[in-house]
Design a protein around this motif. Structure first.
Motif, PDB file in Angstrom:
ATOM      1  N   LYS A 236       0.842  -1.208   0.000  1.00 55.36           N
ATOM      2  CA  LYS A 236       0.000   0.000   0.000  1.00 55.36           C
ATOM      3  C   LYS A 236       0.878   1.258   0.000  1.00 55.36           C
ATOM      4  CE  LYS A 236      -3.794  -2.425   0.687  1.00 55.36           C
ATOM      5  NZ  LYS A 236      -3.237  -3.726   1.034  1.00 55.36           N
TER       6      LYS A 236
ATOM      7  N   LEU B 110      -9.107   8.050  -1.122  1.00 55.74           N
ATOM      8  CA  LEU B 110      -8.088   7.444  -0.251  1.00 55.74           C
ATOM      9  C   LEU B 110      -8.689   7.033   1.082  1.00 55.74           C
ATOM     10  CD1 LEU B 110      -4.860   9.636  -0.586  1.00 55.74           C
ATOM     11  CD2 LEU B 110      -5.285   7.364  -1.487  1.00 55.74           C
TER      12      LEU B 110
ATOM     13  N   CYS C 187     -10.468   3.768   1.135  1.00 57.53           N
ATOM     14  CA  CYS C 187      -9.695   2.532   0.958  1.00 57.53           C
ATOM     15  C   CYS C 187      -9.495   1.819   2.294  1.00 57.53           C
ATOM     16  CB  CYS C 187      -8.330   2.835   0.341  1.00 57.53           C
ATOM     17  SG  CYS C 187      -8.425   3.473  -1.322  1.00 57.53           S
TER      18      CYS C 187
ATOM     19  N   THR D  31     -12.337  -0.020   8.964  1.00 55.51           N
ATOM     20  CA  THR D  31     -11.566  -0.654   7.882  1.00 55.51           C
ATOM     21  C   THR D  31     -12.313  -1.862   7.311  1.00 55.51           C
ATOM     22  OG1 THR D  31      -9.536   0.059   8.954  1.00 55.51           O
ATOM     23  CG2 THR D  31      -9.316  -1.633   7.280  1.00 55.51           C
TER      24      THR D  31
ATOM     25  N   ARG E 161     -15.026  -0.522   5.107  1.00 54.52           N
ATOM     26  CA  ARG E 161     -14.493   0.023   3.842  1.00 54.52           C
ATOM     27  C   ARG E 161     -14.168  -1.087   2.861  1.00 54.52           C
ATOM     28  NH1 ARG E 161     -10.806   3.500   7.539  1.00 54.52           N
ATOM     29  NH2 ARG E 161     -12.202   5.215   8.026  1.00 54.52           N
ATOM     30  N   ARG E 162     -13.727  -2.224   3.377  1.00 55.00           N
ATOM     31  CA  ARG E 162     -13.384  -3.365   2.520  1.00 55.00           C
ATOM     32  C   ARG E 162     -14.602  -3.825   1.712  1.00 55.00           C
ATOM     33  NH1 ARG E 162      -8.794  -5.531   4.072  1.00 55.00           N
ATOM     34  NH2 ARG E 162      -9.082  -5.194   6.289  1.00 55.00           N
TER      35      ARG E 162
ATOM     36  N   TYR F 265      -6.331   2.018  -7.303  1.00 51.64           N
ATOM     37  CA  TYR F 265      -7.373   1.668  -6.327  1.00 51.64           C
ATOM     38  C   TYR F 265      -7.451   0.149  -6.126  1.00 51.64           C
ATOM     39  CZ  TYR F 265      -9.062   6.440  -5.825  1.00 51.64           C
ATOM     40  OH  TYR F 265      -9.158   7.783  -5.514  1.00 51.64           O
TER      41      TYR F 265
ATOM     42  N   MET G 158      -4.931  -0.765  -3.673  1.00 49.07           N
ATOM     43  CA  MET G 158      -5.296  -0.329  -2.318  1.00 49.07           C
ATOM     44  C   MET G 158      -6.362  -1.250  -1.716  1.00 49.07           C
ATOM     45  SD  MET G 158      -3.312   2.176  -1.752  1.00 49.07           S
ATOM     46  CE  MET G 158      -3.734   3.413  -0.544  1.00 49.07           C
ATOM     47  N   TYR G 159      -7.169  -1.880  -2.593  1.00 46.85           N
ATOM     48  CA  TYR G 159      -8.206  -2.799  -2.110  1.00 46.85           C
ATOM     49  C   TYR G 159      -7.748  -4.257  -2.131  1.00 46.85           C
ATOM     50  CZ  TYR G 159     -11.928   0.707  -1.873  1.00 46.85           C
ATOM     51  OH  TYR G 159     -12.716   1.780  -1.530  1.00 46.85           O
TER      52      TYR G 159
ATOM     53  N   ARG H 144     -14.256   2.373 -10.719  1.00 43.11           N
ATOM     54  CA  ARG H 144     -13.429   2.493  -9.510  1.00 43.11           C
ATOM     55  C   ARG H 144     -14.197   2.020  -8.272  1.00 43.11           C
ATOM     56  NH1 ARG H 144     -13.942   4.969  -5.392  1.00 43.11           N
ATOM     57  NH2 ARG H 144     -15.691   6.153  -6.236  1.00 43.11           N
TER      58      ARG H 144
ATOM     59  N   HIS I  47     -13.588  -3.664  -6.501  1.00 39.99           N
ATOM     60  CA  HIS I  47     -13.356  -4.708  -5.476  1.00 39.99           C
ATOM     61  C   HIS I  47     -14.610  -5.523  -5.191  1.00 39.99           C
ATOM     62  CE1 HIS I  47     -14.936  -1.137  -3.575  1.00 39.99           C
ATOM     63  NE2 HIS I  47     -15.140  -1.751  -2.461  1.00 39.99           N
TER      64      HIS I  47
END
Lengths: 224, 227
Positions: free
Chosen positions: A7, A87, A90, B64, B67-68, B92, B95-96, B137, B141
């Motif tokens: 990351k 961001l 994420c 978190t 967000r996943r 992105y 990041m995922y 985007r 995920h």
């Protein structure tokens, strides 16, 4: 590459690519630092006896204000394009975002310093290659951007962000700047390296403290 | 949940329950707090009082994990103008931690119909094309919970059909919460509707009618009663 390091790398690679495309930050830092060095060198014209007093101040005024210019832009692009929200969405540790941003700011600032140092040496009649000065710049820049990144994230959410960053940032980063100026003076005056060592230790200690604390509180800086 | 900005309360005690697989459309007049509600649910901001759980995770303590599972399509595209669509999606996706990222990018880009312009810088795309990349985007995920903040802004009918197709492709267990002013569109997509007025959910339940005109009467009745 996955995990925390992946990351951080993704953040860093993205920021480097954006800078490679836009060339906004490094060029602005270079121009600002170069102008500062040129103006000061004409204003003072220090002789060999006073070079150790004047030159460190000239160098760190250039680095510090150019550095603030770069830090001011660290989150502006993210904020203005709305990507800061992307961001924040994420599922990554906020520390990863912090270290990615911090490393990018460090690289931009250190590139500027590497280019500016020979120019500074030429204008002030100093040796071109000064490895100890480079080491001081390396260590002090880590502390500088470690603190600056977090204040940049705070300032970007304020209205007068260009003013807020230096106001918030300088009181905290003063120990690093003092140590950087003092240790640079020792190198430029040609004093014993034994005098230099305590200052380098002090900068390294501040780097470690600032890195840990800044990474831990960064998530609160990002929240709206 | 209560959320204030300074002394200005925006959410004044929102109570909301959404089942897995539901498509909830929240209608509300300007300033009702729709965007703030989605921003709290998206974990951008914490409520001042109250609590919330999404997929069993606490919105303040386990952000978190939420967000996943979360995808957001908002007014902002959340894209870097100086990167291409592909570079944005790759960033992105990393990041995922999206597995088999290249094939996922190819799949989602195909779904949003942007193959031809994938390697063009986002800043040079039209508003509608940017919105398509923004949807890619948000879905890169395969989120199980999707938040749509007035998604019809900048999207033509074809693009909205594309968006609903993508939502369907996420499977029957995906949950969607959408805010909109567009009663016809919102009603068509939803199986559950809510009305938010002055920071409170004043109605939530299965959509009472399929007819937008008839629902408009219901909507304005609630808005006037709680204004």
């Amino acid at each position: 590459m996955r995990g925390f390091g992946g990351k951080v790398f993704a953040m860093l690679a993205k920021d480097l690519l954006l800078e490679f495309r836009a060339r906004e930050i490094v060029v602005s830092l270079l121009v600002f630092a170069l102008l500062t060095i040129i103006i000061f060198s004409f204003a003072f014209e220090p002789g060999p006896d006073r070079i150790g007093i004047v030159a460190p101040g000239v160098l760190w005024v250039a680095f510090t204000f150019a550095g603030v210019l770069g830090l001011n832009r660290a989150f502006v692009q993210e904020k203005d394009s709305g990507c800061l929200q992307g961001l924040m969405l994420c599922p990554v540790d906020r520390e990863a975002i912090y270290f990615g941003k911090m490393l990018a700011s460090f690289i931009f600032m250190f590139i500027m310093e590497i280019i500016i140092m020979p120019v500074f040496s030429i204008f002030l009649n100093l040796p071109i290659f000064m490895p100890w000065l480079l080491l001081i710049a390396f260590l002090a820049t880590i502390g500088f951007v470690a603190v600056g990144t977090i204040f940049s994230a705070i300032a970007v959410n304020t209205k007068a962000r260009d003013l807020m960053l230096p106001l918030l940032f300088f009181p905290v980063v003063v120990p690093v700047l003092i140590a950087a100026v003092k240790s640079s003076a020792i190198v430029l005056a040609g004093s014993s390296l034994d005098d230099l060592w305590p200052w380098l230790q002090m900068i390294a200690a501040f780097d470690a403290i600032f890195l840990v604390i800044s990474a831990l509180i960064f998530q609160y800086a990002l929240e709206e | 949940m209560v959320k204030s900005f300074g002394s200005q309360p925006v959410l004044r005690g929102v109570e909301l329950r959404v089942r897995e697989g539901d498509f909830l459309t929240i209608f509300g007049p300007n300033g009702a707090g729709k965007t703030t509600l989605l921003r709290v649910l998206a974990t951008f901001m914490r409520p001042n009082r109250g609590s919330g759980k999404i997929a069993g995770f606490d919105i303040t303590k386990q952000a978190t994990e939420i967000r996943r599972r979360l995808g957001l399509v908002s007014h902002d595209n959340l894209l870097y103008d100086n990167l291409s669509g592909y570079e944005n999606l790759k960033f992105y996706g990393r990041m995922y931690d999206v597995p088999r990222l290249e094939s996922r990018i190819a799949e989602i880009v195909n779904q949003v119909g942007m193959e031809a312009r994938l390697h063009q810088r986002v800043g040079t795309l039209s508003h509608g094309q940017k919105k398509r990349i923004a949807i890619a985007r948000a879905m890169i995920h395969r989120p199980s919970i999707v938040l749509l903040d007035e998604p019809e802004t900048g999207l033509d009918q074809e693009a909205i059909a594309m968006l609903t197709g993508i939502l369907d492709s996420l499977g029957p267990r995906r949950t969607v919460i959408m805010t909109t002013h567009n009663i016809g569109q919102g009603l068509k997509l939803a199986n559950e509707v809510g009305i938010l007025v002055r920071g409170k959910i004043v109605f939530q339940g299965p959509k009472p009618t399929e007819d937008p005109a008839a629902f408009s009467d219901v909507y304005y009745h609630y808005v006037e009663a709680h204004r």
